[in-house]
Design a protein around this motif. Sequence first.
Motif, PDB file in Angstrom:
ATOM      1  N   PRO A 171      14.687 -10.587   8.470  1.00 18.62           N
ATOM      2  CA  PRO A 171      13.276 -10.566   8.045  1.00 18.62           C
ATOM      3  C   PRO A 171      12.935 -11.613   6.980  1.00 18.62           C
ATOM      4  O   PRO A 171      11.960 -11.472   6.263  1.00 18.62           O
ATOM      5  N   TYR A 172      13.733 -12.651   6.890  1.00 15.27           N
ATOM      6  CA  TYR A 172      13.515 -13.713   5.904  1.00 15.27           C
ATOM      7  C   TYR A 172      14.086 -15.014   6.451  1.00 15.27           C
ATOM      8  O   TYR A 172      14.887 -15.025   7.396  1.00 15.27           O
TER       9      TYR A 172
ATOM     10  N   ASN B 196       3.387 -17.536  -1.187  1.00 12.09           N
ATOM     11  CA  ASN B 196       4.276 -16.966  -0.172  1.00 12.09           C
ATOM     12  C   ASN B 196       4.751 -15.558  -0.520  1.00 12.09           C
ATOM     13  O   ASN B 196       5.613 -15.013   0.156  1.00 12.09           O
ATOM     14  N   HIS B 197       4.201 -14.982  -1.570  1.00  9.31           N
ATOM     15  CA  HIS B 197       4.513 -13.613  -1.983  1.00  9.31           C
ATOM     16  C   HIS B 197       6.012 -13.419  -2.269  1.00  9.31           C
ATOM     17  O   HIS B 197       6.619 -12.457  -1.813  1.00  9.31           O
TER      18      HIS B 197
ATOM     19  N   ASP C  44       8.636  -9.093  -2.336  1.00  9.40           N
ATOM     20  CA  ASP C  44       7.191  -9.302  -2.183  1.00  9.40           C
ATOM     21  C   ASP C  44       6.440  -8.177  -2.882  1.00  9.40           C
ATOM     22  O   ASP C  44       5.221  -8.117  -2.821  1.00  9.40           O
ATOM     23  N   SER C  45       7.206  -7.271  -3.514  1.00 13.71           N
ATOM     24  CA  SER C  45       6.720  -6.148  -4.321  1.00 13.71           C
ATOM     25  C   SER C  45       6.148  -4.998  -3.511  1.00 13.71           C
ATOM     26  O   SER C  45       5.715  -4.004  -4.071  1.00 13.71           O
TER      27      SER C  45
ATOM     28  N   LYS D 148       9.342 -12.960   6.663  1.00 12.97           N
ATOM     29  CA  LYS D 148       8.823 -13.131   8.029  1.00 12.97           C
ATOM     30  C   LYS D 148       7.464 -12.461   8.185  1.00 12.97           C
ATOM     31  O   LYS D 148       6.593 -12.961   8.866  1.00 12.97           O
ATOM     32  N   GLN D 149       7.296 -11.274   7.564  1.00 14.36           N
ATOM     33  CA  GLN D 149       6.020 -10.572   7.641  1.00 14.36           C
ATOM     34  C   GLN D 149       5.505 -10.375   6.227  1.00 14.36           C
ATOM     35  O   GLN D 149       6.190  -9.806   5.382  1.00 14.36           O
TER      36      GLN D 149
END
Length: 197
Positions: A45-46, A122-123, A146-147, A188-189
């Motif tokens: 996911p990254y 990009n969070h 991304d918190s 990714k999301q």
Amino acid sequence: MRLTFLLLLTPFLFSCTGNYTPKPRGYFRIDLPEKSYRVFDSVYPYSFECPVYAGISEDSTPMAEPAWINIRYRPFNATLHISYKPVHGNLAEYLEDAHTLVNKHIPKASAISQRAYVDGENHVYGLVYQIRGADAASPCQFYLTDSVANFIRGALYFNNIPNNDSLAPVIDFLRSDVEHMISTFRWKQKSPRTHHP
């Protein structure tokens, strides 16, 4: 016979009369490769950019969870361990765990510094720790989040007995690779609700 013994002993006696100056400790020269990076973008996911001289493999240890990877720097016998956790309202727990794991190095560290990382576009938010000291097992650790939904933690370890004085050029070299990885790190999301922790 006695005369021969005296003739052989004379050079040794005169060679020991000068002042002895100890030489500073020397270390083997380490050849560092040229910096070059490639994008690591797989099923995880990254994504990020990693050095071409590093190999990436899934973490196969019994405690490993999905999306955990190891970045191996074989020329330096070092590994950057990356552990990923999905966030479900438990970000504070992950942050505390990361802080606790860094603090375990205090007995061997001469100093621990931290630097905040913020990439609002990009969070990606986090902390990068530099752990200094000749006997510190891990010279560099970090976490990124991304918190809201994602959290990763990274820890660089050398697969030998710590002697960070001799490894100083390699540590600096790999720290710059970690910094590059962090600056190119992407989730990714992304959630529109992300905010700085």
